[in-house]
Design a protein around this motif. Structure first.
Motif, PDB file in Angstrom:
ATOM      1  N   TRP A 139      -3.682   3.183   4.624  1.00 44.22           N
ATOM      2  CA  TRP A 139      -2.307   3.089   5.099  1.00 44.22           C
ATOM      3  C   TRP A 139      -1.668   4.471   5.202  1.00 44.22           C
ATOM      4  CZ3 TRP A 139       0.909  -0.229   7.308  1.00 44.22           C
ATOM      5  CH2 TRP A 139       2.277   0.062   7.302  1.00 44.22           C
ATOM      6  N   GLU A 170      -3.167   5.134   0.537  1.00 40.64           N
ATOM      7  CA  GLU A 170      -3.963   4.191  -0.258  1.00 40.64           C
ATOM      8  C   GLU A 170      -4.916   3.406   0.648  1.00 40.64           C
ATOM      9  OE1 GLU A 170      -3.335   0.472  -3.428  1.00 40.64           O
ATOM     10  OE2 GLU A 170      -1.599   1.551  -2.608  1.00 40.64           O
ATOM     11  N   LEU A 228       0.830  -1.195   0.000  1.00 43.26           N
ATOM     12  CA  LEU A 228       0.000   0.000   0.000  1.00 43.26           C
ATOM     13  C   LEU A 228       0.870   1.253   0.000  1.00 43.26           C
ATOM     14  CD1 LEU A 228      -2.717  -0.996   2.651  1.00 43.26           C
ATOM     15  CD2 LEU A 228      -2.900  -1.098   0.161  1.00 43.26           C
ATOM     16  N   LEU A 243      -7.687   0.056   1.235  1.00 43.43           N
ATOM     17  CA  LEU A 243      -7.943  -1.343   0.914  1.00 43.43           C
ATOM     18  C   LEU A 243      -9.308  -1.701   1.469  1.00 43.43           C
ATOM     19  CD1 LEU A 243      -6.947  -4.194  -0.042  1.00 43.43           C
ATOM     20  CD2 LEU A 243      -5.979  -4.471   2.259  1.00 43.43           C
TER      21      LEU A 243
END
Length: 240
Positions: A136, A125, A121, A127
């Motif tokens: 992150w 970014e 990551l 997820l």
């Protein structure tokens, strides 16, 4: 949930919607200590921190009390250290579809140590795990380790904050709203494991801007309240 291993004292507590704190006390250490992992149960479950390798059976048992370990998809961690990821490869062996999750620096300098290629990551970014989404943050050298970083679960505003507010003691409550800065600073100062990077205040401000309302600490109680305020108070204490 409650105690999953009476002999070791390992217990599991839900500290947020679908977020479980796994904690094992170490009462034989001076003053006591604890090692925590956080399990995010979702379509793609994520474990943050594996714990040391010797704790793997206890962590495995605790996860199994909540969900099928084979369904684990991600194992994240703040930085490359035994208590963060010592049991990582053993857990990967038990969860055939799981992969490590880390930042780019960690993948570059430690990726060869992982039994499977990591999901890397970039700073900022996200997820998606399903209902939950983690972001992150690169935080090099905060508190230590060039590769250091943190995950923020955005639906519950839970910052998986690793070693930032380490509290001594073996039998602390799972979740508190009382002061954790004073005890964490009292624990830090005699050994001072912070790097005191010149960028500490800016990195802490970046975490504070995410406005966490739960701080999921790796050692000691998790904390609930105005996380931005507490993080900025930590920056002041480090400056002092």
């Amino acid at each position: 949930m409650g105690v999953t291993n009476p002999q070791a004292g390992t217990r599991v507590d839900e500290i947020g919607d679908g977020i479980y704190r796994i904690s094992t006390p170490f009462r034989d250490l001076p003053g006591g200590f604890s090692f925590n992992q956080y399990l995010l149960v979702d379509d793609q479950p994520l474990l943050f921190h594996s714990g040391p390798r010797k704790l793997r059976p206890l962590v495995q048992e605790a996860i199994a009390s909540v969900m099928n370990l084979k369904k684990l998809r991600f194992i994240g961690f703040s930085h490359y250290e035994s208590d963060e990821c010592g049991a990582l490869n053993e857990l990967l062996g038990l969860a055939p579809e799981a992969v490590p999750v880390c930042g780019r620096i960690n993948a570059m300098i430690n990726g060869d140590c992982f039994d499977r290629p990591p999901r890397v990551l970039a700073d900022g970014e996200t997820l998606s795990l399903g209902r939950h989404r983690v972001r992150w943050f690169d935080t090099p050298h905060l508190p230590h380790g060039w590769e250091c970083g943190y995950l923020m679960e955005e639906a519950t505003a839970t910052l998986l904050c690793g070693d930032l507010f380490t509290q001594g003691g073996a039998d602390l409550p799972p979740l508190v709203s009382s002061d954790i800065l004073a005890p964490s600073e009292a624990f830090r100062q005699p050994m001072d494991y912070f790097s005191h990077t010149k960028n500490a205040r800016a990195l802490i401000a970046k975490l504070a801007a995410a406005r966490p309302t739960t701080l999921a600490c790796m050692h000691g109680s998790a904390w609930q309240g105005d996380g931005s305020r507490l993080l900025l108070e930590l920056a002041e204490s480090l400056d002092a």
